[in-house]
Enzyme design. Sequence first.
Site: not given
Length: 579
Positions: A67, A243
């Site tokens: 991430d 997302e």
Amino acid sequence: MKKTQVLLLFLNIVLFSFTEANSQNKQKSNSPLFSNFTYQGNDQVYKDNPLKSDEFYTPILQGCYPDPAITRKGDDYYMVCSSFAMFPGVPIFHSKDLVNWTDLGGVLNNVEEFNPHDTGISAGVYAPGITYNPHNDTFYMIVTAFTGNMGNIIVKTKDPKKGWGSPIKLGFGGIDPSIFFDDNGKGYIVHNDAPDKGKELYNGHRVIKIWEYDVQNDKVISGSDKIIVDGGVDLSKKPIWIEAPHLYKKDGKYFLMCAEGGTGGNHSEVIFKSDSPKGPFIPAPSNPILTQRYFGRDRKNKVDWAGHADLVKGPGDKYYGVFLAVRPNEKNRVNTGRETFILPVDWSGEFPVFENGLIPLEPKLKMPKGVTENKTGKDGFFPNGNFTFQDNFTSEKLDNRWIGLRGPREKFITVTKKGLQINPFDTNIKDLKPTSTLFYRQQHNSFSFTTTVDFKPKSDKELAGVVALQNEGANYVFGITKKANDYYVVLQKNHKARRDEKTASTIIASTKIDLKKPLQLQMKANGDDYTFSYSTNGTDFNNVGGTVSGDILSTDVAGGFTGCLLGLYATGSNDAQPE
């Protein structure tokens, strides 16, 4: 009460508090000494693809660094990643050129303010964003914290090298927040959230929301929230898990980049465009702009699960994107976890596209324009490719690659002239509590991990050794313990037949040993095959338990979001009893 009595009472309270805190952090029993540590990577892909003078490897951060988010101030680039329940939270790196990176440790390094002490390994914090605001010369790191009733939080600093301020709780739900500052200084936060109540159309249906952000008071403006993407690129196709949103502005237009498809084999990156930060956002006709989902399962040097990206303007005003992806082993298991990759981005047209991001990813890239030297692994820069990391634990500052789990490493370690002393907690590696384990991320599919342990257990409740851990319910423990009057090395497998079951523990093998001097312990992996061995003379290694499968150390088998962690472990609550 006289002043002297008050003073004596105060001193006694302080002394008691100090002693109590010390007794919790220091040894509960016998303390092993670890020294002569060596981690060595040995992946074939790097042997087959040696670097030329103008090349560098991707992933740029090997092992569990997922991430990624990135920002820039002048010639300084800062990148953050998820850390879940690892401690400190949110690892941060610095670079001048996108090739050579320095590990700055963790943003959330105060356990009084971020304490994941009772969470599963895949909780804690994840999906951070980092943004430099030129209007007030301030860096912002925003992240979702699944611990301590924190929720979405933001921290600030003028200089990431000098630490960060205290977390500020933000009053909204959802996950994956990032912050954007417009040309006029106005702030916005975008994030993933559930659809409005009663409007969820299918499992995995999510939305992207935007809030106006009060820069002066560091809070979202109540009532300013708006859904700007519903479901994904095409709601009629029931896209899942839109997302990891990031907002950008280029040529007067606003671009919203998101991950779509879930963080597994269908993962991708998509882009939208609008005249306003609040939309409406129109998806690019060329979506996805990055994915690996279209290619054969058994391709050579496979890279998969690519997505969850962030963009930055790099050297020579060329755009680059950092993103997560995985490098499965020969059995398609993901023991190194989600790693941080980088690709150049072509934004010469209306929408950005990751260069070669829609064909099978290659292990190396040309260095950015003007970058003349690849220093990875030298002069304090983070290594990649095949490398060797050695540590005798005698320097004053422990390398940032060594981390704790659910709490700071400083609570259980003591650096001595002879090596590193681990003061064992009365917790087991399977407990949802801080354990006295110093962890290092597995960074290769094939590696060796070797250390010397000086330890004589006093009972069968004491064990010191090494662990390979995917989570609290999926790990191997290999260490020295005692049974009656004899010493043993024992290999224990902790696993669940199903993810919703209790952890089952199995003794794979044990061997009686003579502990006249320190023992060397070694873990090795060759893809999915793991072995555990010991040596009494530093040269000849004796295998214990044969070859075992690394399946339980894989994300897609054990579940969760982390890669395998390799640890130096000590406990006063051992349950690995020799047979």
